[in-house]
Motif scaffolding. Structure first.
Motif, PDB file in Angstrom:
ATOM      1  N   ARG A  14       0.860  -1.190   0.000  1.00 60.96           N
ATOM      2  CA  ARG A  14       0.000   0.000   0.000  1.00 60.96           C
ATOM      3  C   ARG A  14       0.894   1.238   0.000  1.00 60.96           C
ATOM      4  NH1 ARG A  14      -1.857  -3.253   4.188  1.00 60.96           N
ATOM      5  NH2 ARG A  14      -3.753  -4.419   3.716  1.00 60.96           N
ATOM      6  N   PRO A  15       0.347   2.380  -0.410  1.00 59.39           N
ATOM      7  CA  PRO A  15       1.149   3.618  -0.435  1.00 59.39           C
ATOM      8  C   PRO A  15       1.648   4.028   0.952  1.00 59.39           C
ATOM      9  CG  PRO A  15      -0.836   3.873  -1.768  1.00 59.39           C
ATOM     10  CD  PRO A  15      -0.970   2.567  -1.047  1.00 59.39           C
ATOM     11  N   ASP A  16       0.950   3.604   2.018  1.00 65.45           N
ATOM     12  CA  ASP A  16       1.380   4.006   3.373  1.00 65.45           C
ATOM     13  C   ASP A  16       2.506   3.127   3.913  1.00 65.45           C
ATOM     14  OD1 ASP A  16       0.186   1.610   3.961  1.00 65.45           O
ATOM     15  OD2 ASP A  16      -1.435   2.450   5.193  1.00 65.45           O
ATOM     16  N   GLY A  17       3.008   2.204   3.101  1.00 62.69           N
ATOM     17  CA  GLY A  17       4.130   1.385   3.533  1.00 62.69           C
ATOM     18  C   GLY A  17       3.746   0.042   4.109  1.00 62.69           C
ATOM     19  N   THR A  18       2.459  -0.177   4.354  1.00 57.06           N
ATOM     20  CA  THR A  18       2.027  -1.483   4.845  1.00 57.06           C
ATOM     21  C   THR A  18       1.854  -2.433   3.664  1.00 57.06           C
ATOM     22  OG1 THR A  18      -0.294  -0.831   4.746  1.00 57.06           O
ATOM     23  CG2 THR A  18       0.880  -0.464   6.829  1.00 57.06           C
ATOM     24  N   SER A  19       1.849  -3.724   3.991  1.00 61.20           N
ATOM     25  CA  SER A  19       1.811  -4.732   2.934  1.00 61.20           C
ATOM     26  C   SER A  19       0.852  -5.857   3.278  1.00 61.20           C
ATOM     27  CB  SER A  19       3.208  -5.340   2.732  1.00 61.20           C
ATOM     28  OG  SER A  19       4.114  -4.369   2.291  1.00 61.20           O
ATOM     29  N   LEU A  20       0.438  -6.553   2.250  1.00 58.82           N
ATOM     30  CA  LEU A  20      -0.345  -7.770   2.406  1.00 58.82           C
ATOM     31  C   LEU A  20       0.424  -8.913   1.765  1.00 58.82           C
ATOM     32  CD1 LEU A  20      -3.107  -9.295   2.948  1.00 58.82           C
ATOM     33  CD2 LEU A  20      -3.639  -8.792   0.555  1.00 58.82           C
ATOM     34  N   ARG A  21       0.587  -9.996   2.517  1.00 61.58           N
ATOM     35  CA  ARG A  21       1.213 -11.192   1.938  1.00 61.58           C
ATOM     36  C   ARG A  21       0.147 -11.935   1.136  1.00 61.58           C
ATOM     37  NH1 ARG A  21       5.342 -15.263   4.789  1.00 61.58           N
ATOM     38  NH2 ARG A  21       5.309 -16.949   3.247  1.00 61.58           N
ATOM     39  N   ALA A  22       0.220 -11.817  -0.196  1.00 64.47           N
ATOM     40  CA  ALA A  22      -0.825 -12.412  -1.036  1.00 64.47           C
ATOM     41  C   ALA A  22      -0.700 -13.924  -1.091  1.00 64.47           C
ATOM     42  CB  ALA A  22      -0.744 -11.828  -2.445  1.00 64.47           C
ATOM     43  N   GLY A  23       0.533 -14.438  -1.064  1.00 68.25           N
ATOM     44  CA  GLY A  23       0.696 -15.885  -1.095  1.00 68.25           C
ATOM     45  C   GLY A  23       2.055 -16.290  -1.622  1.00 68.25           C
ATOM     46  N   ASP A  24       2.269 -17.588  -1.665  1.00 65.32           N
ATOM     47  CA  ASP A  24       3.560 -18.138  -2.102  1.00 65.32           C
ATOM     48  C   ASP A  24       3.378 -18.982  -3.361  1.00 65.32           C
ATOM     49  OD1 ASP A  24       4.556 -17.050   0.239  1.00 65.32           O
ATOM     50  OD2 ASP A  24       4.354 -18.930   1.358  1.00 65.32           O
ATOM     51  N   PHE A  25       4.396 -19.029  -4.164  1.00 68.80           N
ATOM     52  CA  PHE A  25       4.438 -19.975  -5.270  1.00 68.80           C
ATOM     53  C   PHE A  25       5.900 -20.296  -5.572  1.00 68.80           C
ATOM     54  CE2 PHE A  25       5.498 -17.177  -8.932  1.00 68.80           C
ATOM     55  CZ  PHE A  25       5.297 -15.934  -8.337  1.00 68.80           C
ATOM     56  N   THR A  26       6.111 -21.168  -6.519  1.00 71.83           N
ATOM     57  CA  THR A  26       7.462 -21.673  -6.769  1.00 71.83           C
ATOM     58  C   THR A  26       7.978 -21.229  -8.128  1.00 71.83           C
ATOM     59  OG1 THR A  26       7.029 -23.610  -5.409  1.00 71.83           O
ATOM     60  CG2 THR A  26       8.867 -23.765  -6.946  1.00 71.83           C
ATOM     61  N   LEU A  27       9.214 -20.778  -8.144  1.00 70.95           N
ATOM     62  CA  LEU A  27       9.883 -20.482  -9.408  1.00 70.95           C
ATOM     63  C   LEU A  27      10.778 -21.657  -9.794  1.00 70.95           C
ATOM     64  CD1 LEU A  27      11.110 -16.768  -9.071  1.00 70.95           C
ATOM     65  CD2 LEU A  27       8.980 -17.639 -10.039  1.00 70.95           C
ATOM     66  N   ARG A  28      10.822 -21.930 -11.090  1.00 67.07           N
ATOM     67  CA  ARG A  28      11.746 -22.939 -11.610  1.00 67.07           C
ATOM     68  C   ARG A  28      12.578 -22.274 -12.695  1.00 67.07           C
ATOM     69  NH1 ARG A  28      10.047 -27.855  -9.666  1.00 67.07           N
ATOM     70  NH2 ARG A  28       7.860 -27.960  -9.067  1.00 67.07           N
ATOM     71  N   ASP A  29      13.846 -22.263 -12.478  1.00 64.44           N
ATOM     72  CA  ASP A  29      14.748 -21.566 -13.411  1.00 64.44           C
ATOM     73  C   ASP A  29      14.318 -20.118 -13.602  1.00 64.44           C
ATOM     74  OD1 ASP A  29      16.580 -23.514 -13.817  1.00 64.44           O
ATOM     75  OD2 ASP A  29      15.629 -24.303 -15.626  1.00 64.44           O
ATOM     76  N   GLY A  30      13.830 -19.518 -12.554  1.00 61.54           N
ATOM     77  CA  GLY A  30      13.423 -18.122 -12.621  1.00 61.54           C
ATOM     78  C   GLY A  30      12.049 -17.895 -13.209  1.00 61.54           C
ATOM     79  N   HIS A  31      11.366 -18.961 -13.616  1.00 60.09           N
ATOM     80  CA  HIS A  31      10.068 -18.825 -14.261  1.00 60.09           C
ATOM     81  C   HIS A  31       8.949 -19.271 -13.324  1.00 60.09           C
ATOM     82  CE1 HIS A  31      12.748 -18.663 -17.683  1.00 60.09           C
ATOM     83  NE2 HIS A  31      11.746 -18.294 -18.476  1.00 60.09           N
ATOM     84  N   GLY A  32       7.845 -18.553 -13.347  1.00 59.32           N
ATOM     85  CA  GLY A  32       6.689 -18.961 -12.578  1.00 59.32           C
ATOM     86  C   GLY A  32       5.471 -18.153 -12.961  1.00 59.32           C
ATOM     87  N   ASN A  33       4.336 -18.766 -12.811  1.00 61.88           N
ATOM     88  CA  ASN A  33       3.065 -18.107 -13.098  1.00 61.88           C
ATOM     89  C   ASN A  33       2.083 -18.538 -12.027  1.00 61.88           C
ATOM     90  OD1 ASN A  33       3.707 -17.105 -15.996  1.00 61.88           O
ATOM     91  ND2 ASN A  33       4.341 -19.250 -15.930  1.00 61.88           N
ATOM     92  N   TRP A  34       1.296 -17.614 -11.523  1.00 57.31           N
ATOM     93  CA  TRP A  34       0.558 -17.925 -10.311  1.00 57.31           C
ATOM     94  C   TRP A  34      -0.605 -16.957 -10.169  1.00 57.31           C
ATOM     95  CZ3 TRP A  34       0.557 -14.548  -5.948  1.00 57.31           C
ATOM     96  CH2 TRP A  34       0.037 -15.097  -4.758  1.00 57.31           C
ATOM     97  N   GLY A  35      -1.653 -17.414  -9.552  1.00 60.06           N
ATOM     98  CA  GLY A  35      -2.793 -16.548  -9.294  1.00 60.06           C
ATOM     99  C   GLY A  35      -3.462 -16.933  -7.988  1.00 60.06           C
ATOM    100  N   VAL A  36      -4.137 -15.958  -7.386  1.00 63.89           N
ATOM    101  CA  VAL A  36      -4.801 -16.234  -6.112  1.00 63.89           C
ATOM    102  C   VAL A  36      -5.898 -15.192  -5.880  1.00 63.89           C
ATOM    103  CG1 VAL A  36      -3.302 -14.780  -4.700  1.00 63.89           C
ATOM    104  CG2 VAL A  36      -4.358 -16.792  -3.673  1.00 63.89           C
ATOM    105  N   ALA A  37      -6.915 -15.600  -5.181  1.00 57.22           N
ATOM    106  CA  ALA A  37      -7.954 -14.653  -4.775  1.00 57.22           C
ATOM    107  C   ALA A  37      -7.447 -13.844  -3.584  1.00 57.22           C
ATOM    108  CB  ALA A  37      -9.225 -15.394  -4.403  1.00 57.22           C
TER     109      ALA A  37
END
Lengths: 167, 253
Positions: free
Chosen positions: B194-217
């Motif tokens: 957020r602009p005020d400096g706070t954050s939300l941890r949306a989630g985790d996923f895995t990269l393979r060789d630097g590549h990854g694609n991911w989505g979450v609600a």
């Protein structure tokens, strides 16, 4: 490069060729991308490219769609047009991999009745019985045509892997 | 299952098996044989490959106008539904895929598989957004979306991915990243800032060789977020994106 844009022509092409119906093909193509997304975790890169994977999904869905909708799996004239299309060798196929080029060439060399039987089974998903009925031939003859055609294409693929050039 | 099929018979019906056109009981017997015969498995694997190549010969074709957008909307709709329902097996909209699947033998003839997770929804949404922003068609519907290009943390330079966030409800975020320089392997965490400096941890996923694609609600109003970060498990920021508000406009063909 964005995913749908990259693969939509391939996916839609497969769906349109099998269904012969623009609207049904779009439904199938859309479901292909949705299924790919839902089942992305089972994609196995060792078993083929994303293109091959999507093509397979689109083909399976298209055959299912045709089976659910029609009593006649395909129109004879559609088959002839499609057979001509897949055996032509315009410049754009020059970049195809060697095995695909060999399969295309082998398909073009098949006796027409074998090529038709193979297309009916391999593209339209028709059983040997349906092939026999469509071609008005005995069931055993239909099976033999499919088997013989597949054997020749398998040989062509194996030759490509060895680096041979089937002439 | 009788398992009466022998190798000779399998060679006879193998082509039909590989093409997925055997009847149910024939297929069951053939697959039973494949379970115990490596040579025939290899034979059918080769034939299946021939079948795939045959289908691969079908010509490409231009899809109808608006196809990309309709796919993107379908995926977005599914994203919301699947997260909202937490997976309701068997629930899908009517269509050709509701029938029995073709009995292809692909799974039967392949042993243990290495699953590689690939998420496609981000690409799909991106396609729609990019096209619509570039040349808006006659519109009937418009939806807000947050978009941003990912750049390598601290290095700037070429884009290494994309972030798309649908404000909702239900809100969702998709990330597509290709860190070509890092070849990073392992889990990463996606934070929304957020602009005020706070954050939300949306989630985790895995990269393979630097590549990854991911989505979450993601719950809440996503327009409150101004940036996204990908952070490795050791706390290193791998890439960041500044999110901007945009509109996805779609024409109902």
């Amino acid at each position: 490069m964005l995913f749908v844009r990259r693969f939509q022509h391939r996916v839609f092409g497969v769906a349109r060729a099998v269904t012969g119906d623009q609207q049904l093909a779009e439904d199938v193509a859309q479901q292909t991308f949705e299924r790919a997304w839902r089942h992305a975790q089972i994609y196995d890169s060792r078993r083929g490219s994303v293109m091959t994977w999507l093509t397979s999904i689109a083909h399976n869905l298209a055959v299912d769609a045709v089976r659910a909708r029609r009593t006649e799996p395909m129109a004879p004239e559609d088959l002839e047009d499609l057979l001509d299309a897949v055996t032509e060798t315009p410049e754009r196929w020059a970049l195809a991999d060697e095995a695909s080029a060999q399969v295309r060439a082998a398909l073009a060399r098949l006796p027409r009745e074998q090529a038709r039987a193979l297309m009916m089974a391999g593209i339209y998903g028709m059983t040997a019985r349906q092939v026999a009925d469509a071609e008005r031939i005995p069931l055993g003859t239909a099976k033999t045509r499919i088997r013989t055609a597949m054997a020749k294409l398998r040989t062509a693929t194996a030759s490509a892997k060895r680096g041979d050039h089937v002439r | 299952m009788s398992g009466d099929v022998d190798c000779e018979q399998l060679r006879e019906i193998g082509p039909e098996l590989a093409l997925g056109v055997l009847s149910g009981w024939e297929r069951a017997e053939a697959v039973a044989h494949l379970d115990r015969c490596a040579d025939c498995r290899e034979y059918v694997r080769q034939l299946t490959q021939v079948g795939d190549r045959l289908v691969g010969l079908l010509p490409d074709r231009e899809p109808p106008p608006g196809f990309e957008t309709r796919v993107a909307r379908g995926l977005a709709r599914r994203a919301g539904v699947s997260e909202g329902q937490r997976r309701a097996p068997g629930r899908s909209r009517p269509g050709p895929h509701r029938g029995a699947r073709r009995p292809r033998v692909r799974v039967a003839v392949v042993g243990a598989t290495l699953a590689v997770a690939v998420g496609f929804a981000g690409w799909a949404i991106g396609t729609a957004v990019e096209e619509v922003v570039a040349s808006p068609p006659a519109t009937e519907q418009s939806e807000p979306v947050m978009v941003g290009d990912m750049t390598p943390a601290g290095r700037g330079g070429q884009d290494v991915g994309e972030v798309y966030a649908h404000p909702g409800p239900p809100g969702w975020v998709f990330v597509s990243v290709a860190l070509t320089g890092s070849r990073h392997d392992g889990p990463v965490t996606c934070y929304l800032d957020r602009p005020d400096g706070t954050s939300l941890r949306a989630g985790d996923f895995t990269l393979r060789d630097g590549h990854g694609n991911w989505g979450v609600a993601v719950p809440g109003d996503l327009t409150r977020y101004s940036a996204a970060r990908l952070v490795s498990s050791d706390g290193t920021v791998l890439a960041t994106a500044q999110l901007q508000k945009a509109q996805v406009t779609t024409s109902q063909a």
